[in-house]
Scaffold this motif. Structure first.
Motif, PDB file in Angstrom:
ATOM      1  N   SER A  21       1.159  -1.486  -0.231  1.00 30.31           N
ATOM      2  CA  SER A  21       0.118   0.024   0.195  1.00 30.31           C
ATOM      3  C   SER A  21       0.543   1.149   0.151  1.00 30.31           C
ATOM      4  N   ASP A  22       0.261   2.561  -0.563  1.00 27.89           N
ATOM      5  CA  ASP A  22       0.971   4.050  -0.451  1.00 27.89           C
ATOM      6  C   ASP A  22       2.344   3.952  -0.384  1.00 27.89           C
ATOM      7  N   THR A  23       2.430   2.862  -2.173  1.00 25.53           N
ATOM      8  CA  THR A  23       3.463   3.835  -2.825  1.00 25.53           C
ATOM      9  C   THR A  23       3.505   4.559  -3.619  1.00 25.53           C
ATOM     10  N   HIS A  24       2.953   5.383  -3.812  1.00 21.40           N
ATOM     11  CA  HIS A  24       2.978   6.719  -3.932  1.00 21.40           C
ATOM     12  C   HIS A  24       4.463   6.863  -4.876  1.00 21.40           C
ATOM     13  N   VAL A  47      -1.599   4.410  -5.025  1.00 23.27           N
ATOM     14  CA  VAL A  47      -0.338   3.662  -6.315  1.00 23.27           C
ATOM     15  C   VAL A  47       0.757   4.709  -6.432  1.00 23.27           C
ATOM     16  N   GLY A  48      -0.394   5.468  -7.367  1.00 21.78           N
ATOM     17  CA  GLY A  48       0.599   7.509  -7.645  1.00 21.78           C
ATOM     18  C   GLY A  48       1.070   6.149  -9.106  1.00 21.78           C
ATOM     19  N   GLY A  49       0.042   5.841 -10.122  1.00 22.41           N
ATOM     20  CA  GLY A  49       0.796   5.962 -11.007  1.00 22.41           C
ATOM     21  C   GLY A  49       0.406   4.120 -11.513  1.00 22.41           C
ATOM     22  N   GLY A 137       1.191  -1.420   5.986  1.00 21.57           N
ATOM     23  CA  GLY A 137       2.074  -0.172   6.046  1.00 21.57           C
ATOM     24  C   GLY A 137       2.588   0.286   4.447  1.00 21.57           C
ATOM     25  N   ALA A 138       3.908   1.421   4.675  1.00 20.99           N
ATOM     26  CA  ALA A 138       3.453   2.580   3.368  1.00 20.99           C
ATOM     27  C   ALA A 138       4.895   1.630   2.507  1.00 20.99           C
ATOM     28  N   ALA A 139       4.730   1.079   1.189  1.00 16.22           N
ATOM     29  CA  ALA A 139       6.347   0.663   0.773  1.00 16.22           C
ATOM     30  C   ALA A 139       6.378   1.990   0.263  1.00 16.22           C
TER      31      ALA A 139
END
Length: 168
Positions: A21-24, A47-49, A137-139
């Motif tokens: 999650s939260d790869t941005h 995801v962010g793209g 968590g955030a990746a």
């Protein structure tokens, strides 16, 4: 696209799901190594793209949902997904639809044995009456003084276990 009876019945062999999650927009170089051999990757939003999804798809099939930084009009990123795995149902959403998602709120809102979400950037595992809530968590880029992480969900014989993996 994932589907078919092979996901819906109890399995003798473990079914491994990579949770991210939260790869941005950032796919860390160690992710392909850490997710090698997973049967499916589930991305819980932000995801962010498309580059992130294409990079993950090289590893395994990917099912993703939109987060608050994603294009909510993108048909490839619905707000939520219901995924049958090994006789259990996995629900995934980003969590922002609940404001400040908590395990109690997620358990009350979604009638699934396995609930996966993101948004808070904090890894979390909570079990309650045979159900499980997990945030990998955030990746993506490090934020909020939290160490980046992912998780693996292993489902076998209608039982689920989670392993968190810290990222460098």
């Amino acid at each position: 696209m994932i589907g078919g009876a092979w996901l819906t019945s109890a399995m003798a062999e473990p079914f491994v799901v990579g949770l991210i999650s939260d790869t941005h927009g950032h796919l860390r170089p160690e992710i392909p190594i850490l997710f090698k051999g997973v049967d499916l990757i589930v991305h819980a939003g932000d995801v962010g793209g498309g580059d992130v999804l294409r990079g993950l798809a090289v590893i395994a099939p990917v099912l993703a949902v939109s987060g608050n930084v994603d294009n909510r009009q993108d048909a490839a990123l619905p707000r939520e997904r219901w995924i049958p795995i090994g006789g259990l149902t996995l629900h995934v959403s980003h969590g922002d639809e609940l404001g400040r998602p908590t395990p109690a709120l997620l358990f009350a809102t979604y009638d699934a044995e396995l609930i996966v979400y993101g948004h808070t950037h904090r890894q979390l595992l909570r079990r309650e009456r045979g159900r499980l809530v997990v945030n990998p968590g955030a990746a993506g880029p490090r934020r909020f003084n939290l160490a980046p992480s992912i998780a693996k969900l292993v489902v076998q014989d209608r039982l689920a276990d989670v392993e968190f993996i810290a990222l460098s």
